[in-house]
Scaffold this motif. Structure first.
Motif, PDB file in Angstrom:
ATOM      1  N   GLU A  43       0.835  -1.204   0.000  1.00 45.48           N
ATOM      2  CA  GLU A  43       0.000   0.000   0.000  1.00 45.48           C
ATOM      3  C   GLU A  43       0.871   1.255   0.000  1.00 45.48           C
ATOM      4  OE1 GLU A  43      -3.740   1.982   2.432  1.00 45.48           O
ATOM      5  OE2 GLU A  43      -3.030  -0.007   2.920  1.00 45.48           O
ATOM      6  N   PRO A  44       0.660   2.156  -0.973  1.00 46.69           N
ATOM      7  CA  PRO A  44       1.471   3.377  -1.024  1.00 46.69           C
ATOM      8  C   PRO A  44       0.867   4.496  -0.187  1.00 46.69           C
ATOM      9  CG  PRO A  44       0.072   3.283  -2.945  1.00 46.69           C
ATOM     10  CD  PRO A  44      -0.217   2.031  -2.146  1.00 46.69           C
ATOM     11  N   SER A  45       1.696   5.479   0.118  1.00 43.58           N
ATOM     12  CA  SER A  45       1.248   6.686   0.814  1.00 43.58           C
ATOM     13  C   SER A  45       2.210   7.813   0.495  1.00 43.58           C
ATOM     14  CB  SER A  45       1.213   6.456   2.334  1.00 43.58           C
ATOM     15  OG  SER A  45       0.915   7.672   3.011  1.00 43.58           O
ATOM     16  N   ALA A  46       1.701   9.038   0.548  1.00 45.20           N
ATOM     17  CA  ALA A  46       2.542  10.222   0.354  1.00 45.20           C
ATOM     18  C   ALA A  46       2.671  11.001   1.662  1.00 45.20           C
ATOM     19  CB  ALA A  46       1.975  11.108  -0.747  1.00 45.20           C
ATOM     20  N   ILE A  47       2.493  10.321   2.815  1.00 46.41           N
ATOM     21  CA  ILE A  47       2.576  11.015   4.093  1.00 46.41           C
ATOM     22  C   ILE A  47       3.995  11.504   4.378  1.00 46.41           C
ATOM     23  CG2 ILE A  47       3.015   8.947   5.493  1.00 46.41           C
ATOM     24  CD1 ILE A  47       1.114  10.161   7.606  1.00 46.41           C
ATOM     25  N   ALA A  48       4.998  10.847   3.806  1.00 46.07           N
ATOM     26  CA  ALA A  48       6.385  11.273   3.991  1.00 46.07           C
ATOM     27  C   ALA A  48       6.688  12.412   3.028  1.00 46.07           C
ATOM     28  CB  ALA A  48       7.336  10.109   3.756  1.00 46.07           C
ATOM     29  N   LYS A  49       6.808  13.615   3.563  1.00 44.09           N
ATOM     30  CA  LYS A  49       7.040  14.801   2.739  1.00 44.09           C
ATOM     31  C   LYS A  49       8.344  15.478   3.151  1.00 44.09           C
ATOM     32  CE  LYS A  49       2.059  15.544   2.190  1.00 44.09           C
ATOM     33  NZ  LYS A  49       1.962  14.837   0.912  1.00 44.09           N
ATOM     34  N   ALA A  50       8.851  16.332   2.291  1.00 42.61           N
ATOM     35  CA  ALA A  50      10.103  17.041   2.554  1.00 42.61           C
ATOM     36  C   ALA A  50       9.938  18.516   2.193  1.00 42.61           C
ATOM     37  CB  ALA A  50      11.241  16.422   1.742  1.00 42.61           C
ATOM     38  N   PRO A  51      10.676  19.400   2.884  1.00 41.51           N
ATOM     39  CA  PRO A  51      10.564  20.837   2.601  1.00 41.51           C
ATOM     40  C   PRO A  51      11.024  21.184   1.190  1.00 41.51           C
ATOM     41  CG  PRO A  51      11.663  20.447   4.707  1.00 41.51           C
ATOM     42  CD  PRO A  51      11.575  19.126   4.012  1.00 41.51           C
ATOM     43  N   VAL A  52      10.370  22.175   0.622  1.00 39.34           N
ATOM     44  CA  VAL A  52      10.728  22.693  -0.692  1.00 39.34           C
ATOM     45  C   VAL A  52      11.558  23.955  -0.508  1.00 39.34           C
ATOM     46  CG1 VAL A  52       9.834  23.627  -2.857  1.00 39.34           C
ATOM     47  CG2 VAL A  52       8.611  21.786  -1.700  1.00 39.34           C
ATOM     48  N   ALA A  53      12.638  24.070  -1.257  1.00 37.85           N
ATOM     49  CA  ALA A  53      13.456  25.286  -1.234  1.00 37.85           C
ATOM     50  C   ALA A  53      12.943  26.266  -2.284  1.00 37.85           C
ATOM     51  CB  ALA A  53      14.915  24.949  -1.500  1.00 37.85           C
ATOM     52  N   GLY A  54      12.852  27.540  -1.908  1.00 31.91           N
ATOM     53  CA  GLY A  54      12.423  28.551  -2.858  1.00 31.91           C
ATOM     54  C   GLY A  54      10.918  28.605  -3.010  1.00 31.91           C
ATOM     55  N   ARG A  55      10.481  29.312  -4.031  1.00 33.11           N
ATOM     56  CA  ARG A  55       9.056  29.525  -4.243  1.00 33.11           C
ATOM     57  C   ARG A  55       8.438  28.323  -4.941  1.00 33.11           C
ATOM     58  NH1 ARG A  55       7.953  34.169  -2.472  1.00 33.11           N
ATOM     59  NH2 ARG A  55       5.801  34.196  -3.207  1.00 33.11           N
ATOM     60  N   VAL A  56       7.199  28.054  -4.589  1.00 38.16           N
ATOM     61  CA  VAL A  56       6.489  26.902  -5.143  1.00 38.16           C
ATOM     62  C   VAL A  56       5.094  27.348  -5.567  1.00 38.16           C
ATOM     63  CG1 VAL A  56       5.624  26.190  -2.880  1.00 38.16           C
ATOM     64  CG2 VAL A  56       5.828  24.502  -4.702  1.00 38.16           C
ATOM     65  N   LYS A  57       4.587  26.735  -6.596  1.00 38.21           N
ATOM     66  CA  LYS A  57       3.254  27.080  -7.100  1.00 38.21           C
ATOM     67  C   LYS A  57       2.184  26.366  -6.278  1.00 38.21           C
ATOM     68  CE  LYS A  57       4.841  27.790 -11.860  1.00 38.21           C
ATOM     69  NZ  LYS A  57       4.721  29.260 -11.810  1.00 38.21           N
ATOM     70  N   ILE A  58       1.139  27.107  -5.934  1.00 41.33           N
ATOM     71  CA  ILE A  58      -0.021  26.547  -5.240  1.00 41.33           C
ATOM     72  C   ILE A  58      -1.174  26.539  -6.228  1.00 41.33           C
ATOM     73  CG2 ILE A  58      -1.587  26.765  -3.283  1.00 41.33           C
ATOM     74  CD1 ILE A  58       0.608  28.297  -1.818  1.00 41.33           C
ATOM     75  N   ARG A  59      -1.561  25.335  -6.638  1.00 46.12           N
ATOM     76  CA  ARG A  59      -2.600  25.151  -7.646  1.00 46.12           C
ATOM     77  C   ARG A  59      -3.912  24.758  -6.976  1.00 46.12           C
ATOM     78  NH1 ARG A  59      -0.247  27.683 -11.862  1.00 46.12           N
ATOM     79  NH2 ARG A  59       1.516  26.547 -12.772  1.00 46.12           N
ATOM     80  N   ALA A  60      -4.982  24.725  -7.765  1.00 47.29           N
ATOM     81  CA  ALA A  60      -6.297  24.352  -7.250  1.00 47.29           C
ATOM     82  C   ALA A  60      -6.287  22.943  -6.663  1.00 47.29           C
ATOM     83  CB  ALA A  60      -7.344  24.461  -8.352  1.00 47.29           C
ATOM     84  N   PHE A  61      -5.427  22.069  -7.203  1.00 50.63           N
ATOM     85  CA  PHE A  61      -5.365  20.682  -6.736  1.00 50.63           C
ATOM     86  C   PHE A  61      -4.384  20.517  -5.586  1.00 50.63           C
ATOM     87  CE2 PHE A  61      -2.391  21.190 -10.272  1.00 50.63           C
ATOM     88  CZ  PHE A  61      -1.195  20.781  -9.693  1.00 50.63           C
ATOM     89  N   GLY A  62      -3.612  21.557  -5.274  1.00 47.27           N
ATOM     90  CA  GLY A  62      -2.643  21.469  -4.191  1.00 47.27           C
ATOM     91  C   GLY A  62      -1.319  22.103  -4.584  1.00 47.27           C
ATOM     92  N   ILE A  63      -0.304  21.798  -3.804  1.00 44.41           N
ATOM     93  CA  ILE A  63       1.019  22.364  -4.043  1.00 44.41           C
ATOM     94  C   ILE A  63       1.731  21.557  -5.120  1.00 44.41           C
ATOM     95  CG2 ILE A  63       3.265  22.853  -3.013  1.00 44.41           C
ATOM     96  CD1 ILE A  63       1.788  23.317  -0.366  1.00 44.41           C
ATOM     97  N   GLU A  64       2.305  22.263  -6.075  1.00 45.32           N
ATOM     98  CA  GLU A  64       2.963  21.582  -7.184  1.00 45.32           C
ATOM     99  C   GLU A  64       4.075  20.678  -6.666  1.00 45.32           C
ATOM    100  OE1 GLU A  64       5.216  23.703 -10.570  1.00 45.32           O
ATOM    101  OE2 GLU A  64       3.160  23.451 -11.294  1.00 45.32           O
ATOM    102  N   GLY A  65       4.081  19.439  -7.132  1.00 42.29           N
ATOM    103  CA  GLY A  65       5.063  18.468  -6.681  1.00 42.29           C
ATOM    104  C   GLY A  65       4.556  17.566  -5.585  1.00 42.29           C
ATOM    105  N   ASP A  66       3.337  17.820  -5.115  1.00 46.83           N
ATOM    106  CA  ASP A  66       2.730  17.008  -4.065  1.00 46.83           C
ATOM    107  C   ASP A  66       1.611  16.165  -4.663  1.00 46.83           C
ATOM    108  OD1 ASP A  66       2.659  16.437  -1.157  1.00 46.83           O
ATOM    109  OD2 ASP A  66       0.608  17.185  -1.317  1.00 46.83           O
TER     110      ASP A  66
END
Length: 213
Positions: A20-43
């Protein structure tokens, strides 16, 4: 009210509990990141049935709770950095009793709106390898919350999260969470009716309130 966003974090689905996969393990992003309607880009989310979507685009968990969790757990390496609870945004100075369903915030050039608290699940306990965490979240109301994205934009760690609108000042995230999940203190029918008809509350949580009526 404003607070500083200490970290913006993203993650992709990875093996978590066997196959079973999960994306609960996340890491900080350096610099500016785009926030889209579906969430943060790269997430991304792995379980699209219970996570993600417009009403759960961005997850915020207060870093204010980390010290208490560290004491309760007797120390844990995950609490040494951000995203211990799989959150996209980690801050200090803003907790569930201070924010309300429907509050709108400006972060960088994006506008976010609180849609619901976070319902805790077994993945938190599996991530920390400790039983009892879900029960403690239900008891304390330290759930964190989700935003929907009203206006897309960009942001970076260090930006201020500034509240620009409140429409339900009597309904903090903590109060709504307790009304739907605190079995020891059942809400009144009037409160449930209010929640079932609260426009800015997520569709899922409006349905929970309606089901309890």
């Amino acid at each position: 009210m404003t607070c500083e966003i200490r970290a913006i974090c993203v993650g992709l689905p990875k093996p978590f509990n066997g196959a079973e996969p999960s994306a609960i393990a996340k890491a900080p992003v350096a610099g500016r990141v785009k926030i889209r309607a579906f969430g943060i880009e790269g997430d991304m989310v792995a379980d699209t049935k219970h996570h993600g979507g417009a009403d759960m685009a961005v997850h915020h968990y207060p870093g204010d709770h980390y010290a208490d969790w560290n004491d309760w757990l007797g120390g844990h390496e995950l609490l040494a950095g951000p995203a211990a609870f799989g959150e996209n945004l980690m801050s200090l100075g803003l907790v569930e009793t201070q924010v309300h369903v429907g509050d709108r915030f400006r972060l960088g050039t994006a506008i976010l709106e609180i849609s619901q608290g976070r319902q805790p699940c077994w993945k938190i306990e599996h991530r920390f390898q400790r039983k009892g965490m879900v029960a403690r979240i239900l008891e304390t109301g330290r759930c964190g919350w989700y935003y929907r994205v009203i206006e897309e934009g960009e942001a970076a760690a260090g930006d201020r999260l500034e509240r620009i609108e409140t429409v339900n000042p009597e309904w903090s995230v903590a109060r709504v969470f307790a009304a739907l999940y605190d079995k020891a203190n059942p809400p009144s029918p009037a409160d449930l009716e209010t929640l079932a008809n609260m426009n800015r509350l997520s569709e899922v949580w409006r349905g929970k309130a309606a089901a309890k009526l």
